[in-house]
Design an enzyme around this catalytic site. Structure first.
Site, PDB file in Angstrom:
ATOM      1  N   GLU A  98       0.627  -1.360  -0.170  1.00  0.00           N
ATOM      2  CA  GLU A  98      -0.014  -0.006   0.000  1.00  0.00           C
ATOM      3  C   GLU A  98       0.934   1.469  -0.091  1.00  0.00           C
ATOM      4  O   GLU A  98       0.590   2.099   0.845  1.00  0.00           O
ATOM      5  CB  GLU A  98      -0.852  -0.149   1.284  1.00  0.00           C
ATOM      6  N   ASN A 117       2.059  -5.143  -3.240  1.00  0.00           N
ATOM      7  CA  ASN A 117       0.645  -5.412  -2.913  1.00  0.00           C
ATOM      8  C   ASN A 117       0.027  -3.880  -2.612  1.00  0.00           C
ATOM      9  O   ASN A 117       0.578  -3.142  -1.804  1.00  0.00           O
ATOM     10  CB  ASN A 117       0.558  -6.334  -1.644  1.00  0.00           C
ATOM     11  N   HIS A 155     -10.430  -6.005  -2.263  1.00  0.00           N
ATOM     12  CA  HIS A 155     -11.762  -5.876  -1.550  1.00  0.00           C
ATOM     13  C   HIS A 155     -12.790  -5.278  -1.977  1.00  0.00           C
ATOM     14  O   HIS A 155     -12.658  -4.032  -2.207  1.00  0.00           O
ATOM     15  CB  HIS A 155     -11.043  -5.039  -0.248  1.00  0.00           C
ATOM     16  N   GLU A 199      -6.225 -10.583  -1.323  1.00  0.00           N
ATOM     17  CA  GLU A 199      -7.123 -10.289  -0.230  1.00  0.00           C
ATOM     18  C   GLU A 199      -8.579 -10.502  -0.619  1.00  0.00           C
ATOM     19  O   GLU A 199      -9.362  -9.466   0.085  1.00  0.00           O
ATOM     20  CB  GLU A 199      -6.648  -9.130   0.626  1.00  0.00           C
ATOM     21  N   ASP A 239     -12.324 -10.370  -0.797  1.00  0.00           N
ATOM     22  CA  ASP A 239     -13.599 -10.455  -0.241  1.00  0.00           C
ATOM     23  C   ASP A 239     -14.696  -9.394  -0.673  1.00  0.00           C
ATOM     24  O   ASP A 239     -14.426  -8.372  -1.466  1.00  0.00           O
ATOM     25  CB  ASP A 239     -13.325 -10.133   1.382  1.00  0.00           C
TER      26      ASP A 239
HETATM   27  C1  XIL Z   1      -6.393  -6.312   8.223  1.00  0.00           C
HETATM   28  C2  XIL Z   1      -6.805  -7.299   8.959  1.00  0.00           C
HETATM   29  O1  XIL Z   1      -7.604  -8.127   8.543  1.00  0.00           O
HETATM   30  C3  XIL Z   1      -7.320  -6.788  10.374  1.00  0.00           C
HETATM   31  O2  XIL Z   1      -7.470  -7.870  11.286  1.00  0.00           O
HETATM   32  C4  XIL Z   1      -6.435  -5.786  10.999  1.00  0.00           C
HETATM   33  O3  XIL Z   1      -7.150  -5.183  12.155  1.00  0.00           O
HETATM   34  C5  XIL Z   1      -6.051  -4.751  10.127  1.00  0.00           C
HETATM   35  O4  XIL Z   1      -5.716  -5.393   8.942  1.00  0.00           O
HETATM   36  N1  XIL Z   1      -4.987  -4.612   3.634  1.00  0.00           N
HETATM   37  C6  XIL Z   1      -4.140  -5.415   3.900  1.00  0.00           C
HETATM   38  C7  XIL Z   1      -4.310  -6.063   5.134  1.00  0.00           C
HETATM   39  O5  XIL Z   1      -2.935  -5.408   3.627  1.00  0.00           O
HETATM   40  O6  XIL Z   1      -3.222  -6.254   6.001  1.00  0.00           O
HETATM   41  C8  XIL Z   1      -5.306  -5.521   5.981  1.00  0.00           C
HETATM   42  O7  XIL Z   1      -5.724  -6.816   7.052  1.00  0.00           O
HETATM   43  C9  XIL Z   1      -6.500  -5.179   5.218  1.00  0.00           C
HETATM   44  C10 XIL Z   1      -6.220  -4.342   4.140  1.00  0.00           C
END
Ligand code: XIL
Length: 300
Positions: free
Chosen positions: A128, A171, A208, A236, A238
């Protein structure tokens, strides 16, 4: 095949899940984990605030639990993440001297990667780093502000020396739509790295998504990154309310791109999700398969 991991393996891909060490005592959770997935990503346990809470004091208990469990189940592991502005201890954020911060960053990368050397298939070396909105530039962070934009190149070079066998990924989120300035910024960075021989092997698209699922250009984005000579991974995934079609569209985009090597969902049951209010995952709170599960399996 009858599970996500086995079905993905038929095309040489992996299907993974984010795992929380604190849930490994839950039999329903570990039952699904062992049955369905052939890759795991520690959800929080490899982040800087978990592994080096104070300078030079490394703690690996929770990450070890996840890696050892995965190894015992025959699963591969994604490393997440080495350099990120978030979940970063205040002692790092407070460093103002460039030589000090460079040393601290390199030592963190090297020490964490060495711990798991040879056991991680892909590492999110930097997470990020790009800003939201229209700039296409890096976001402000202690790394950019003190080291300059070259911190990414430094991080990837250090990572390559630490574990030459691991695929090194950049990422990020909101880089799934080809037309977004943020996507273009990341694309230009990867193109520049490849042109100059800076080591980078993969781009992780967090994915996401809202209930509409991936943007219409998602497959184009995946193939355009891949054409630069890197693998792409959905890291990641969802999707709000988990519409079956939205999951199927996401999986199909990956299947249609040869260098899309794997998919990770960000949790197992809806109750395990960081977005639990949106029920965005493939298993319900009781561990039962949701309609999105079948759509995913069919699309793999
Ligand atoms: C999130 C986790 O799922 C949570 O448990 C934590 O509180 C915050 O981080 N981008 C990412 C992940 O790269 O590491 C993040 O994970 C979600 C967004």
């Amino acid at each position: 095949a009858s599970t996500l991991g086995a079905q993905a393996a038929q095309s040489g891909r992996y299907f993974g899940a984010a795992v929380a060490a604190g849930r490994l005592g839950d039999g329903t959770y570990t039952g699904i984990l062992g049955r369905e997935f052939n890759s795991v990503t520690p959800e929080n346990e490899m982040k800087w605030d978990a592994t080096e809470r104070s300078r030079g004091q490394f703690t690996f208990g929770a990450a070890d639990q996840i890696v050892n469990g995965a190894t015992a189940r025959g699963q591969r592991v994604r490393g997440h993440t080495l350099v990120w502005h978030s979940q970063l201890p205040d002692w790092v954020k407070g460093i103002r001297d460039a030589n000090t911060l460079r040393g601290v960053m390199n030592n963190h990368i090297t020490t964490v990667m060495n711990r798991y050397k040879g056991r991680i298939h892909s590492w999110d070396v930097v997470n990020e780093a790009f800003a939201d909105g229209g700039s296409g530039q890096l976001r402000g962070s202690v790394f950019r502000d003190v080291l300059g934009t070259g911190f990414l190149e430094q991080a990837f070079r250090t990572a390559r020396s630490a574990d030459p066998a691991a695929k090194l990924c950049y990422n990020d989120y909101n880089i799934e739509n080809w037309n977004d300035a943020k996507t273009q910024g990341v694309y230009r960075m990867v193109r520049d790295f490849k042109a100059r021989g800076v080591p980078i092997d993969c781009v992780g698209l967090q994915s996401h998504f809202g209930a509409g699922g991936p943007p219409g250009s998602f497959q184009t984005t995946l193939s355009n990154f891949a054409a630069l000579g890197v693998d792409v991974q959905i890291t990641e995934l969802d999707i709000a309310q988990a519409p079956p079609n939205a999951y199927a569209n996401t999986v199909r985009a990956c299947m249609n791109v040869a260098r899309c090597t794997g998919i990770t969902v960000w949790g197992i049951r809806d109750s395990d999700s960081w977005r639990s209010g949106e029920n965005p995952l493939l298993f319900d709170r009781n561990g039962n398969k949701k309609p999105a599960y079948q759509a995913t399996l069919t699309a793999l």
